[in-house]
Design a protein around this motif. Structure first.
Motif, PDB file in Angstrom:
ATOM      1  N   ALA A   1      51.646  73.441  85.750  1.00  0.00           N
ATOM      2  CA  ALA A   1      51.966  72.057  85.385  1.00  0.00           C
ATOM      3  C   ALA A   1      50.828  71.092  85.668  1.00  0.00           C
ATOM      4  O   ALA A   1      50.727  70.044  85.015  1.00  0.00           O
ATOM      5  N   HIS A   2      49.947  71.432  86.629  1.00  0.00           N
ATOM      6  CA  HIS A   2      48.897  70.502  87.037  1.00  0.00           C
ATOM      7  C   HIS A   2      47.486  71.007  86.744  1.00  0.00           C
ATOM      8  O   HIS A   2      46.635  70.236  86.311  1.00  0.00           O
ATOM      9  N   ARG A   3      47.233  72.286  86.984  1.00  0.00           N
ATOM     10  CA  ARG A   3      45.878  72.803  86.832  1.00  0.00           C
ATOM     11  C   ARG A   3      45.585  73.275  85.418  1.00  0.00           C
ATOM     12  O   ARG A   3      44.467  73.147  84.926  1.00  0.00           O
ATOM     13  N   ALA A   4      46.575  73.833  84.728  1.00  0.00           N
ATOM     14  CA  ALA A   4      46.406  74.287  83.351  1.00  0.00           C
ATOM     15  C   ALA A   4      46.919  73.234  82.381  1.00  0.00           C
ATOM     16  O   ALA A   4      47.577  72.270  82.775  1.00  0.00           O
ATOM     17  N   ASP A   5      46.601  73.445  81.110  1.00  0.00           N
ATOM     18  CA  ASP A   5      47.072  72.541  80.050  1.00  0.00           C
ATOM     19  C   ASP A   5      48.024  73.312  79.144  1.00  0.00           C
ATOM     20  O   ASP A   5      47.687  73.690  78.025  1.00  0.00           O
ATOM     21  N   VAL A   6      49.242  73.556  79.633  1.00  0.00           N
ATOM     22  CA  VAL A   6      50.234  74.286  78.850  1.00  0.00           C
ATOM     23  C   VAL A   6      50.938  73.315  77.914  1.00  0.00           C
ATOM     24  O   VAL A   6      51.580  72.365  78.363  1.00  0.00           O
ATOM     25  N   GLY A   7      50.795  73.545  76.613  1.00  0.00           N
ATOM     26  CA  GLY A   7      51.465  72.713  75.618  1.00  0.00           C
ATOM     27  C   GLY A   7      52.584  73.466  74.933  1.00  0.00           C
ATOM     28  O   GLY A   7      52.699  74.695  75.054  1.00  0.00           O
ATOM     29  N   GLY A   8      53.427  72.750  74.222  1.00  0.00           N
ATOM     30  CA  GLY A   8      54.545  73.360  73.519  1.00  0.00           C
ATOM     31  C   GLY A   8      54.073  74.431  72.553  1.00  0.00           C
ATOM     32  O   GLY A   8      53.231  74.187  71.704  1.00  0.00           O
ATOM     33  N   GLY A   9      54.620  75.637  72.689  1.00  0.00           N
ATOM     34  CA  GLY A   9      54.278  76.733  71.810  1.00  0.00           C
ATOM     35  C   GLY A   9      53.025  77.494  72.188  1.00  0.00           C
ATOM     36  O   GLY A   9      52.694  78.499  71.545  1.00  0.00           O
ATOM     37  N   ASP A  10      52.292  77.058  73.216  1.00  0.00           N
ATOM     38  CA  ASP A  10      51.094  77.782  73.657  1.00  0.00           C
ATOM     39  C   ASP A  10      51.479  79.162  74.177  1.00  0.00           C
ATOM     40  O   ASP A  10      52.476  79.319  74.891  1.00  0.00           O
TER      41      ASP A  10
ATOM     42  N   PRO B   1      33.351  89.029  83.045  1.00  0.00           N
ATOM     43  CA  PRO B   1      32.542  89.026  81.815  1.00  0.00           C
ATOM     44  C   PRO B   1      31.979  87.632  81.545  1.00  0.00           C
ATOM     45  O   PRO B   1      32.426  86.908  80.644  1.00  0.00           O
ATOM     46  N   THR B   2      30.985  87.242  82.310  1.00  0.00           N
ATOM     47  CA  THR B   2      30.510  85.861  82.263  1.00  0.00           C
ATOM     48  C   THR B   2      29.895  85.475  80.916  1.00  0.00           C
ATOM     49  O   THR B   2      30.041  84.331  80.473  1.00  0.00           O
ATOM     50  N   ASP B   3      29.192  86.413  80.261  1.00  0.00           N
ATOM     51  CA  ASP B   3      28.606  86.072  78.962  1.00  0.00           C
ATOM     52  C   ASP B   3      29.691  85.747  77.948  1.00  0.00           C
ATOM     53  O   ASP B   3      29.566  84.784  77.166  1.00  0.00           O
ATOM     54  N   LEU B   4      30.747  86.546  77.949  1.00  0.00           N
ATOM     55  CA  LEU B   4      31.870  86.271  77.054  1.00  0.00           C
ATOM     56  C   LEU B   4      32.501  84.922  77.371  1.00  0.00           C
ATOM     57  O   LEU B   4      32.869  84.153  76.463  1.00  0.00           O
ATOM     58  N   MET B   5      32.619  84.612  78.664  1.00  0.00           N
ATOM     59  CA  MET B   5      33.201  83.334  79.061  1.00  0.00           C
ATOM     60  C   MET B   5      32.355  82.169  78.551  1.00  0.00           C
ATOM     61  O   MET B   5      32.885  81.129  78.133  1.00  0.00           O
ATOM     62  N   VAL B   6      31.037  82.353  78.561  1.00  0.00           N
ATOM     63  CA  VAL B   6      30.152  81.321  78.025  1.00  0.00           C
ATOM     64  C   VAL B   6      30.332  81.195  76.511  1.00  0.00           C
ATOM     65  O   VAL B   6      30.503  80.098  75.963  1.00  0.00           O
ATOM     66  N   MET B   7      30.292  82.330  75.809  1.00  0.00           N
ATOM     67  CA  MET B   7      30.356  82.313  74.352  1.00  0.00           C
ATOM     68  C   MET B   7      31.675  81.748  73.833  1.00  0.00           C
ATOM     69  O   MET B   7      31.723  81.115  72.778  1.00  0.00           O
ATOM     70  N   GLN B   8      32.766  81.965  74.596  1.00  0.00           N
ATOM     71  CA  GLN B   8      34.075  81.483  74.159  1.00  0.00           C
ATOM     72  C   GLN B   8      34.507  80.213  74.885  1.00  0.00           C
ATOM     73  O   GLN B   8      35.625  79.735  74.693  1.00  0.00           O
ATOM     74  N   GLU B   9      33.625  79.662  75.704  1.00  0.00           N
ATOM     75  CA  GLU B   9      33.927  78.454  76.480  1.00  0.00           C
ATOM     76  C   GLU B   9      35.259  78.587  77.221  1.00  0.00           C
ATOM     77  O   GLU B   9      36.134  77.721  77.162  1.00  0.00           O
ATOM     78  N   ILE B  10      35.379  79.697  77.921  1.00  0.00           N
ATOM     79  CA  ILE B  10      36.578  79.969  78.710  1.00  0.00           C
ATOM     80  C   ILE B  10      36.455  79.297  80.074  1.00  0.00           C
ATOM     81  O   ILE B  10      35.406  79.337  80.709  1.00  0.00           O
ATOM     82  N   GLU B  11      37.541  78.682  80.530  1.00  0.00           N
ATOM     83  CA  GLU B  11      37.581  78.053  81.846  1.00  0.00           C
ATOM     84  C   GLU B  11      38.179  79.008  82.881  1.00  0.00           C
ATOM     85  O   GLU B  11      39.187  79.666  82.613  1.00  0.00           O
ATOM     86  N   PHE B  12      37.565  79.068  84.044  1.00  0.00           N
ATOM     87  CA  PHE B  12      38.099  79.821  85.187  1.00  0.00           C
ATOM     88  C   PHE B  12      38.535  78.790  86.222  1.00  0.00           C
ATOM     89  O   PHE B  12      37.711  78.043  86.746  1.00  0.00           O
ATOM     90  N   ILE B  13      39.834  78.736  86.498  1.00  0.00           N
ATOM     91  CA  ILE B  13      40.404  77.679  87.333  1.00  0.00           C
ATOM     92  C   ILE B  13      41.120  78.294  88.527  1.00  0.00           C
ATOM     93  O   ILE B  13      41.982  79.156  88.371  1.00  0.00           O
ATOM     94  N   GLY B  14      40.769  77.847  89.713  1.00  0.00           N
ATOM     95  CA  GLY B  14      41.491  78.249  90.914  1.00  0.00           C
ATOM     96  C   GLY B  14      42.647  77.300  91.173  1.00  0.00           C
ATOM     97  O   GLY B  14      42.590  76.116  90.838  1.00  0.00           O
ATOM     98  N   SER B  15      43.708  77.826  91.770  1.00  0.00           N
ATOM     99  CA  SER B  15      44.871  76.984  92.061  1.00  0.00           C
ATOM    100  C   SER B  15      45.494  77.441  93.365  1.00  0.00           C
ATOM    101  O   SER B  15      45.821  78.624  93.533  1.00  0.00           O
ATOM    102  N   LEU B  16      45.653  76.508  94.305  1.00  0.00           N
ATOM    103  CA  LEU B  16      46.168  76.811  95.643  1.00  0.00           C
ATOM    104  C   LEU B  16      47.388  75.959  95.951  1.00  0.00           C
ATOM    105  O   LEU B  16      47.294  74.724  96.010  1.00  0.00           O
ATOM    106  N   GLY B  17      48.523  76.605  96.151  1.00  0.00           N
ATOM    107  CA  GLY B  17      49.707  75.896  96.609  1.00  0.00           C
ATOM    108  C   GLY B  17      50.073  74.722  95.728  1.00  0.00           C
ATOM    109  O   GLY B  17      49.942  74.752  94.511  1.00  0.00           O
ATOM    110  N   MET B  18      50.520  73.640  96.378  1.00  0.00           N
ATOM    111  CA  MET B  18      50.919  72.425  95.666  1.00  0.00           C
ATOM    112  C   MET B  18      51.004  71.285  96.666  1.00  0.00           C
ATOM    113  O   MET B  18      51.499  71.463  97.787  1.00  0.00           O
TER     114      MET B  18
END
Length: 353
Positions: free
Chosen positions: A164-173, A283-300
Motif C-alpha cells: 500500500a505504501h512502498r509499491a504502486d499497486v493499481g486496479g487490475g495490476d 540480473p542487474t543488466d536486465l534491471m537496467v534495460m527494463q528500468e526495474i525498481e528494487f524496493i526494500g520494505s520493513l514493517g510499518m
C-alpha cells in the motif's frame, strides 16, 4: 511469569519462570492474550542475522507479534492506559529521531527489534514490556479478537506497508507473490483488496489453495515447472507490474525480479537465511534495460495502522483469514521445528500462556 527462553540455537525453547517486567516511566506492561509465531522467530531460533547485528543470544525471550491488554503504565505515558487492548510493532522506535518525528518509525535510527536483542525481551511470555509506549503501543479497535490481530505486529502490517505504501499497486495490476507463508498469504489477501490480480507462487498445493481462498487469481507450483518467471510472464502476458519476495532466499528473490514486466517493481520483504548471509546475486543488466525498481520494505509505521483498521472495518481486509490455528506456549518449539521444513501454513498463534 512463564516465558519461552532461547538457550541453544535450533534446540527446544526452555519454558520457565522469569521476573515479570516493570513498565518504567515511559513504558507499559501488556498481559499477552495472543502472539503469532513468525518465520522471523525461526530465523532467531536458528541464530541467523548476525550480519545485521540482531542475532538473538542465549537467554533471549523470542516473540514479536503480540496482542494483549495493558496492565501497567509509567508516569510519563499519555496515549495508552490500563485496560486498553493493544498490538505492538516488531521494530520499536524511540519516538525522538528524525525518522520517528516524520512518521517513519518503522526505520527509526535507534530501532530495537522486539524479541531479538537483550534490551527488549519478546512476547513468548505471559507479559511484555513495551518501551516508549506512546510511540509503540497501538490501540486496537473495539470488539476485535486478539488472536485475529496478533499477526498485525509483523506479517500482516509488513505486507500492507509493502503493497500500500512502498509499491504502486493499481486496479487490475498483476502482482506476483513468491512464497505463501504467513507474510506471503497476507500479501496475497492485501494485494487483492487493493485491486491487484495476484499470481501466487509456492512449492505446496495446500498453500496455493489457501492463496486462492484469499484472492489469488492464478497460482504456480514452483516444484512442477522448470521456469517460474517464464510461467508468471505467460500468465500475466509479459510480466507482473509488482512482484514480492515474501520468503528471502536467493531463488525467490531472483524469480521475483525475473517475473517483472518493463518498469516493474520488485518488493523485498523476506530477510535472508545463513545460506545467503544478506547477499543475493541479481540480473542487474536486465534491471537496467527494463528500468526495474528494487524496493526494500520493513514493517510499518505505527502511525499508519488506522489504514488497516479502516479496511478491516469496511470488510475489505480480514486478518483472521490468515490465522491457521491456535497453540499454547508449550507448543512453540514444535511450531518452530515445523518451519524448518516449511511445515506451517498461515499464522499460528499462541492463545494460552
Amino acid at each position: 511469569m512463564r516465558a519461552a527462553v532461547l538457550e541453544e540455537y535450533g534446540e527446544p525453547l526452555d519454558i520457565r519462570d522469569v521476573d515479570a517486567p516493570d513498565p518504567g516511566p515511559e513504558g507499559a506492561v501488556v498481559e499477552l492474550d495472543a502472539c503469532g509465531i513468525c518465520r522471523s522467530d525461526w530465523h532467531g531460533w536458528q541464530g541467523d542475522w548476525d550480519w545485521l547485528g540482531i542475532q538473538p543470544q542465549p537467554g533471549q525471550i523470542l516473540g514479536h507479534e503480540p496482542a494483549g491488554t495493558v496492565v501497567a503504565v509509567g508516569d510519563e505515558v499519555e496515549n495508552v492506559a490500563e485496560g486498553d487492548q493493544v498490538t505492538v510493532p516488531f521494530n520499536l522506535g524511540d519516538g525522538t529521531c528524525p525518522q520517528c518525528r516524520t512518521g517513519h518509525g518503522n526505520v527509526c535510527e535507534n530501532v530495537r527489534p522486539l524479541g531479538f536483542v537483550e534490551s527488549v525481551p519478546g512476547a513468548f511470555a505471559e507479559q511484555l514490556r513495551v518501551p516508549t509506549a506512546d510511540q509503540n503501543a497501538v490501540q486496537l479497535p473495539d470488539g476485535v479478537s486478539p488472536v485475529d490481530m496478533a499477526g498485525l505486529g509483523c506479517r500482516f502490517m509488513t505486507s500492507f506497508h509493502a503493497l500500500a505504501h512502498r509499491a504502486d499497486v493499481g486496479g487490475g495490476d498483476w502482482v506476483a507473490v513468491h512464497g505463501c507463508g504467513g507474510v506471503g498469504l497476507s500479501a496475497v489477501h492485501i494485494a487483492s483488496a487493493l485491486g491487484g490480480n495476484v499470481v501466487a507462487v509456492d512449492l505446496e498445493d495446500e498453500k496455493l489453495d489457501k492463496a486462492t481462498e484469499l484472492g489469488a487469481s492464478e497460482t504456480v507450483n514452483a516444484s512442477e515447472v522448470e521456469d517460474v518467471p517464464g510461467e508468471v510472464k505467460a500468465i500475466t502476458n509479459g510480466g507482473a507490474a509488482v512482484s514480492v519476495d515474501a520468503l528471502g532466499i536467493a531463488t525467490t528473490c531472483r524469480n521475483s525480479v525475473l517475473s517483472l514486466a518493463t518498469h516493474g517493481q520488485h518488493i523485498q520483504v523476506g530477510l535472508s537465511t545463513q545460506d545467503e548471509g544478506g547477499m543475493v546475486e541479481l540480473p542487474t543488466d536486465l534491471m537496467v534495460m527494463q528500468e526495474i525498481e528494487f524496493i526494500g520494505s520493513l514493517g510499518m509505521p505505527p502511525t499508519d495502522y488506522d489504514e488497516i483498521f479502516r479496511m478491516v472495518g469496511d470488510g475489505k481486509l480480514d486478518p483472521s483469514a490468515v490465522v491457521s490455528g491456535t497453540v499454547s506456549l508449550d507448543d512453540v518449539s514444535d511450531q518452530l521445528e515445523a518451519m524448518s521444513d516449511f511445515g506451517t501454513m498461515g499464522i499460528p498463534v499462541i492463545d494460552s500462556f
